[in-house]
Design a protein around this motif. Structure first.
Motif, mmCIF file in Angstrom:
data_model
loop_
_atom_site.group_PDB
_atom_site.id
_atom_site.type_symbol
_atom_site.label_atom_id
_atom_site.label_comp_id
_atom_site.label_asym_id
_atom_site.label_seq_id
_atom_site.Cartn_x
_atom_site.Cartn_y
_atom_site.Cartn_z
ATOM 1 N N TYR A 244 -8.098 11.685 11.436
ATOM 2 C CA TYR A 244 -8.296 9.893 11.928
ATOM 3 C C TYR A 244 -7.248 9.899 11.254
ATOM 4 C CZ TYR A 244 -13.092 12.243 13.253
ATOM 5 O OH TYR A 244 -14.094 12.916 13.649
ATOM 6 N N VAL A 245 -7.142 8.345 11.275
ATOM 7 C CA VAL A 245 -5.827 7.344 11.072
ATOM 8 C C VAL A 245 -6.476 6.476 9.914
ATOM 9 C CG1 VAL A 245 -3.678 6.109 10.939
ATOM 10 C CG2 VAL A 245 -4.180 8.213 11.921
ATOM 11 N N CYS A 246 -6.468 6.652 8.499
ATOM 12 C CA CYS A 246 -6.445 5.296 7.677
ATOM 13 C C CYS A 246 -5.093 4.250 7.523
ATOM 14 C CB CYS A 246 -7.465 5.575 6.217
ATOM 15 S SG CYS A 246 -7.657 4.060 5.246
ATOM 16 N N ARG A 247 -5.735 3.064 7.836
ATOM 17 C CA ARG A 247 -4.223 2.072 7.803
ATOM 18 C C ARG A 247 -4.664 1.421 6.742
ATOM 19 N NH1 ARG A 247 0.016 0.156 10.388
ATOM 20 N NH2 ARG A 247 0.433 -2.340 10.256
ATOM 21 N N GLY B 43 3.278 -5.472 2.500
ATOM 22 C CA GLY B 43 3.459 -4.757 3.691
ATOM 23 C C GLY B 43 2.353 -3.688 4.250
ATOM 24 N N SER B 44 2.346 -2.768 4.353
ATOM 25 C CA SER B 44 1.350 -2.046 4.875
ATOM 26 C C SER B 44 1.666 0.216 5.015
ATOM 27 C CB SER B 44 1.263 -1.821 6.707
ATOM 28 O OG SER B 44 1.875 -1.900 7.852
ATOM 29 N N ALA B 45 0.690 0.849 5.076
ATOM 30 C CA ALA B 45 0.789 2.305 5.002
ATOM 31 C C ALA B 45 0.038 2.845 6.038
ATOM 32 C CB ALA B 45 1.159 2.291 3.833
ATOM 33 N N PRO C 240 0.616 -1.621 0.026
ATOM 34 C CA PRO C 240 0.001 0.324 -0.278
ATOM 35 C C PRO C 240 0.596 1.401 0.218
ATOM 36 C CG PRO C 240 -0.846 -1.612 1.593
ATOM 37 C CD PRO C 240 -0.011 -1.637 1.059
ATOM 38 N N VAL C 241 0.237 2.062 -0.529
ATOM 39 C CA VAL C 241 1.024 3.757 -0.580
ATOM 40 C C VAL C 241 0.067 4.121 -0.911
ATOM 41 C CG1 VAL C 241 2.077 5.634 -2.408
ATOM 42 C CG2 VAL C 241 3.287 2.449 -2.073
#
Length: 1136
Positions: A586-589, A595-597, A519-520
């Motif tokens: 607000y944080v979107c994961r 991978g992760s972002a 994710p990017v």
């Protein structure tokens, strides 16, 4: 063999660039691009060296050489890459070039059109990828087409074109009849970019089907097959052909037997000698299928020598066969026999859709057979044409519906015969549905379908990177459908769907990319401003493959869904009825197996904006101005922007600046509308926008102005002088209509004219009225114009044309007059009545007259409406008899009025007496003056005189005539022959005719003047005086004696001339002022002026005294001083 240096050679590329720069061949950056594609031009070496430009780029060239040294790619291909493909990155499917029967090439912008330096374009391969977007597989730009190559061509080279784009640029290979071309093993083959060059091509080695293959790291594609064939025309055998002998009336076939050739050839026949060609008709036919000449019934005129001429349709080469003699047997004449079809089309004809089909059918027979055609179970297409006396049925642009069985029939009185054949139309495959480039996540299901139409029905097969693809494992193929389950990275590549029948194949290409990335987030953090009470959407759209798992949290706590906070299917976080408490981060994961972002959305909640537009409704009059004010109340921490709309469309202040102007402060904007027109009426909107919200409000502007055009005008009833009209009301534009104005137009009016009405005036509440005082039998159009307190509006559309009814004429002719004419004639004339006032058909005139003092009127009918004259003849009344005359009018409806009575006299007749006392005497060798007295006064007065003259011993009819006008009683006859006797008569004439001629008088012209001009002109100039003398002129026996001389003195540049006459061959001239003078001398005689001498040119200056002499032969006379001789040299004469 000389080969082009590879473009990835940094040594040759840098040296070529430096050579071109030093030669001055680079004018702009685009020149470098051209050099990289083509190499240095021989013509560029002649330009001057530009050292200052060399110094500015020499360091860049070394860097450039290093940059391209590690670039094993085709720069020509790089230049053909699309300049901006970034938009493709975000699409999962994009259209790709498809090829087959034709190729559509996209318009790829050239790099030279961008503001980039040449060196920056070739910085590094990574630069290309960052500037030009993602890498992609090969796409054909140009594919080879079928080629027919003339073997006798001077070029000796065949070029098969192939070009593709890709990133990285593709490499090429070629196949001939399925075998790869090895340019290393056969020197005749070479490659330039993707093009295949064949040197010294021959049919035996190179005929066949060619296919181009383009490949790069993303896959391989095959181009369509192209056929290479060769055009040639051999020579006829030199062997003598035997003669053909037949009876008169018998049919014959003369064989052509063409030489080896390719492709098709055109046949014709020569009779006896070139270029006398055999003309085809119902008796003679040349088949373009067999080349033979068919004569259905031989005649004696056919005896002779026949030569077959064939022409190659590609090379235009021509060859002639040996002659074939045709003779007649002497054992009798062939009797009649029934037709026999000798040449016909095949029993089965195959033709491609869209071509022109020619079906031949010709028969021998006596009498000559007649050919007819028909289509079994149908009609011959209307577009078909019969050629060559119906021996050829030609069907252009053939379509599927033209298929069927066709029959030709040959008949004569002895019988008939027929032939049938079936015409079948085929079509090459054409795409109905094609495949497109696709990007997918691993594990997804790919479904592609391609579909084509054609006749016969196409079949399908699939290629992956140029190799056949079959159903196995995860791959399923069903005709034009391809399905791949759970796609993997190994499935990436170039796919081709091939649809074909036995007449051809077409290709549809697409690239499959299997995506794999963690994710990017492109934007991070994201700032969102919302307003109180509104719903808020926070999007979470990372770029990732396979699809990631999404979670939202606020602070350290994961967000739990509720009635007010919801997580939508597209991973968007939705907050309903927002409040101040919702502000924060607000944080979107996003997370997948690669991978992760995380992405942070910062939310602010502001007070909602309020907008007031005043006035909300306003009325103005055309030409006035108004100001609309738009005020916004908003959060002071936010900037506000305004936009004005008219009837929902943004106002363009640049285009409409003459009427619209706006003035803006921090929170208010005013719209001024100047010189308002009717078209400015409508709704004006003000849109205020901040980064939090936008508000739109409208105000209505009503414009009072002149009325709009009334509706359709209808003619309800028509009479001879009235028309009842009705119409519908138009817009009053917010001011009541006060009156209507009725207007009419006819062929006789100058545009539209206002007509009288009943009632008068026509008030604004009426929708009908009567137009009165119209002219009968005139075609009118009507329109209506409305007026109100502000002004007069535009007129309605015209009514249909209507003609008023007929009536008795009401206008009499004007300007009745007359006179003249022949003896015993009364001539009456008048101005005709215009068609506008003739009031009906059958219009004419009634001419009434009577002798002055009598009681009864004589009336004569003149039936032509265009007549302007009537002549009445009566031998009993004398000349100049007075008559009372009046002219009336009539038409089919009856008689109209007469004009006023006028007095007109009958004609006085032609002159009755001849002139008297005629005298004639010569005044020169070419002129005679004639004088006379007019005849006694009386009827038949002359209006002029005619003088006839002719030479003695000639007839009067062969002589000349000269007329005088008015009362002139003398004339000078010119252009006569010298020393000749002339006879002369005079007669009077007027408009009626000529009177009697006088008795002939005689006069003798004088001898001609001397033809010899004065010679040996000599002069002595003293100051402004010139003493001039010359040799005397001696007249010949046939010339007039010299009686003196005329000297002409004229100054150059002045119009005034001075003439001096003298009886001696000398004179003294005085030059009035300084300047250049020209002197000419002529002899004078009774016969006139003689020939002119050569010119003498004299130059003098004011206050200078000199003495000079010169004559025309440039010989100085004796006895002159040396000073005079010197001036002769300084002032030469010029002969004229």
């Amino acid at each position: 063999m000389n080969r082009k240096p590879p473009l990835n050679s940094h040594t040759s590329l840098a040296s070529t660039a430096a050579a071109g720069w030093m030669s001055g061949s680079f004018n702009e950056e685009a020149d470098l691009l051209t050099l990289l594609q083509k190499g240095p031009s021989p013509t560029s070496m002649g330009s001057p060296w530009k050292p200052f430009l060399l110094l500015s780029v020499i360091s860049g060239l070394s860097d450039f050489a290093r940059a391209v040294a590690a670039r094993p790619i085709s720069y020509a291909a790089v230049l053909r890459m699309k300049a901006d493909s970034s938009s493709v990155l975000n699409s999962r499917s994009r259209p790709r070039q498809h090829h087959g029967g034709g190729l559509v090439t996209p318009d790829w912008p050239a790099f030279s059109s961008h503001s980039l330096s040449a060196l920056s374009l070739f910085g590094s391969q990574e630069d290309y990828r960052s500037e030009d977007g993602e890498e992609f597989g090969p796409v054909f730009i140009h594919e080879p087409g079928d080629v027919v190559f003339p073997l006798d061509s001077d070029e000796k080279k065949v070029v098969m074109h192939c070009e593709a784009r890709g990133n990285p640029p593709p490499t090429y290979s070629w196949y001939i009849n399925g075998t790869e071309v090895d340019a290393e093993a056969d020197y005749r083959y070479s490659f330039i970019d993707g093009n295949l060059i064949i040197t010294n091509a021959s049919e035996s080695r190179d005929y066949g089907k060619y296919q181009c293959k383009a490949e790069n790291g993303f896959g391989t594609v095959l181009g369509r097959e192209a056929l290479l064939q060769f055009a040639y025309l051999g020579a006829f055998s030199g062997k003598t052909r035997g003669g053909v002998s037949v009876r008169e009336g018998q049919g014959v076939v003369l064989m052509c037997t063409p030489p080896p050739h390719s492709p098709e050839i055109i046949y014709s026949w020569v009779f006896n000698e070139f270029p006398s060609f055999v003309a085809e008709d119902s008796r003679r036919f040349i088949s373009q299928d067999t080349g033979n000449l068919y004569i259905s019934k031989v005649q004696p005129s056919d005896v002779g020598s026949y030569i077959c001429l064939v022409k190659n349709a590609v090379t235009n080469a021509r060859v002639l066969s040996p002659p074939t003699p045709l003779t007649l047997k002497t054992d009798g004449v062939m009797g009649e026999y029934e037709p026999k079809i000798e040449v016909h089309f095949p029993t089965s004809v195959l033709a491609a859709k869209g071509v022109t089909v020619r079906l031949e059918c010709f028969a021998l027979g006596n009498p000559v057979p007649t050919i007819t055609w028909r289509k079994i179970n149908g009609n011959i297409p209307k577009k078909a044409r019969l050629r060559k006396s119906q021996a050829v049925l030609e069907i252009p642009n053939i379509q599927l519906e033209d298929s069927g069985t066709y029959e030709c029939k040959a008949e004569n009185p002895r019988g008939g015969t027929a032939f049938k054949g079936h015409l079948q139309v085929y079509t090459l495959p054409q795409w109905v549905r094609m495949i497109n480039d696709t990007q997918m996540d691993s594990g997804e299901k790919l479904q592609w379908e391609c579909k084509a139409m054609g006749r016969p029905r196409p079949t399908y097969h699939w290629l992956l990177n140029g190799l056949p693809l079959t159903s196995q494992g995860r791959v399923e193929i069903m005709n034009g459908e391809l399905t791949i389950h759970r796609v993997q990275q190994a499935d990436s590549g170039m796919y081709q769907c091939v649809a074909g029948n036995k007449y051809g194949a077409i290709y549809s290409n697409a690239e499959l990319k299997i995506l794999a990335s963690p994710p990017v987030f492109v934007q991070n953090p994201v700032r969102v401003i919302a307003t109180l009470g509104k719903d808020i959407s926070l999007e979470c759209k990372p770029r990732a493959s396979p699809k990631p798992r999404i979670t939202w949290k606020r602070g350290d706590r994961r967000i739990q869904q509720s009635r007010r906070i919801m997580l939508l299917r597209n991973n968007t976080l939705r907050i309903v009825n927002s409040s101040r408490a919702d502000e924060g981060n607000y944080v979107c994961r996003a997370e997948n197996q690669l991978g992760s972002a995380e992405m942070t959305a910062i939310l602010w909640v502001k007070e909602a904006m309020r907008v007031e537009l005043s006035p909300s409704r306003v009325e103005v009059t055309v030409g006035e101005s108004v100001v609309l004010s738009c005020k916004a109340a908003h959060d002071t921490s936010l900037d506000v922007a305004f936009q004005w709309f008219f009837n929902q469309k943004p106002i363009n202040f640049q285009q409409d600046g003459g009427h619209f102007e706006y003035i803006q402060t921090s929170s208010t904007v005013d719209l001024m509308i100047r010189s308002i027109l009717l078209k400015h009426a409508g709704k004006y909107g003000c849109r205020a926008q901040t980064s939090a919200d936008a508000v739109f409000t409208e105000a209505e502007l009503l414009v009072r102005g002149p009325p709009g055009p009334p509706g359709v005008v209808i003619v309800e009833e028509i009479t001879d002088t009235t028309a009842t009209l009705s119409w519908t009301r138009g817009l009053d534009n917010h001011s009541p209509i006060s009156t209507y104005n009725l207007q009419a137009r006819s062929p006789f009016s100058l545009g539209w004219q206002t007509v009288k009405t009943d009632p008068e005036p026509v008030t604004g509440d009426m929708e009908s009225a009567m137009a009165v005082e119209l002219n009968p039998w005139v075609e009118y159009e009507f329109r209506v114009v409305a007026s109100n307190g502000i002004g007069t509006g535009d007129p309605s559309a015209p009514s249909r044309g209507v003609r008023t009814k007929e009536a008795v004429p009401s206008v009499a002719p004007s300007n009745v007059s007359g006179g003249n004419g022949r003896r015993h004639e009364l001539v009456i004339s008048w101005e005709p009545v215009s068609e506008e006032f003739q009031n009906g058909e059958g219009f004419g005139y009634i001419v009434a007259f009577r002798a002055n003092g009598t009681r009864g009127w004589k009336e004569k009918m003149v039936t032509s409406a265009d007549s302007t004259t009537y002549k009445y003849r009566d031998e009993t009344f004398p000349p100049l008899t007075p008559f009372e005359v009046k002219v009336g009018v009539y038409n089919n409806k009856g008689d109209g009025p007469f004009s006023k009575v006028v007095i007109i006299h009958s004609a006085e007749g032609e002159p009755r007496e001849a002139p008297s006392d005629v005298k004639a005497y010569s005044i020169s060798s070419s002129e005679i003056r004639v004088t006379w007295n007019p005849p006694n006064p009386g009827p038949g007065r002359p209006r002029g005189y005619e003088v006839s003259y002719w030479k003695d011993m000639e007839q009067e009819e062969s002589g000349n005539k000269q007329r005088t006008v008015k009362n002139e009683t003398s004339v000078v006859l010119t252009g006569l022959e010298g020393n000749s006797l002339y006879l002369i008569t005079v007669k009077g004439f007027n408009s009626i005719g000529q009177g009697p001629a006088t008795a002939a008088v005689t006069a003798n012209t004088r001898k001609a003047p001397p033809a010899q001009p004065p010679t040996n002109l000599m002069w002595i100039q003293e100051g402004n005086n010139v003493s001039l003398n010359w040799d005397p002129v001696r007249a010949k026996d046939n010339e007039s004696d010299v009686i003196g001389y005329m000297v002409l003195l004229k100054q150059e540049g002045r119009g005034h001339n001075q003439v001096t006459r003298t009886i001696n061959p000398s004179t003294m001239l005085s030059l009035p002022e300084g300047g250049t003078y020209i002197i000419e001398v002529r002899a004078l005689s009774e016969g006139g002026e003689g020939a002119v001498s050569s010119q003498v040119r004299v130059v003098t200056s004011s206050g200078v005294r000199a003495k000079s002499s010169q004559h025309s032969v440039h010989c100085t006379p004796r006895g002159l001083t040396w000073t005079a001789m010197l001036l002769v040299l300084l002032v030469p004469s010029a002969s004229w």
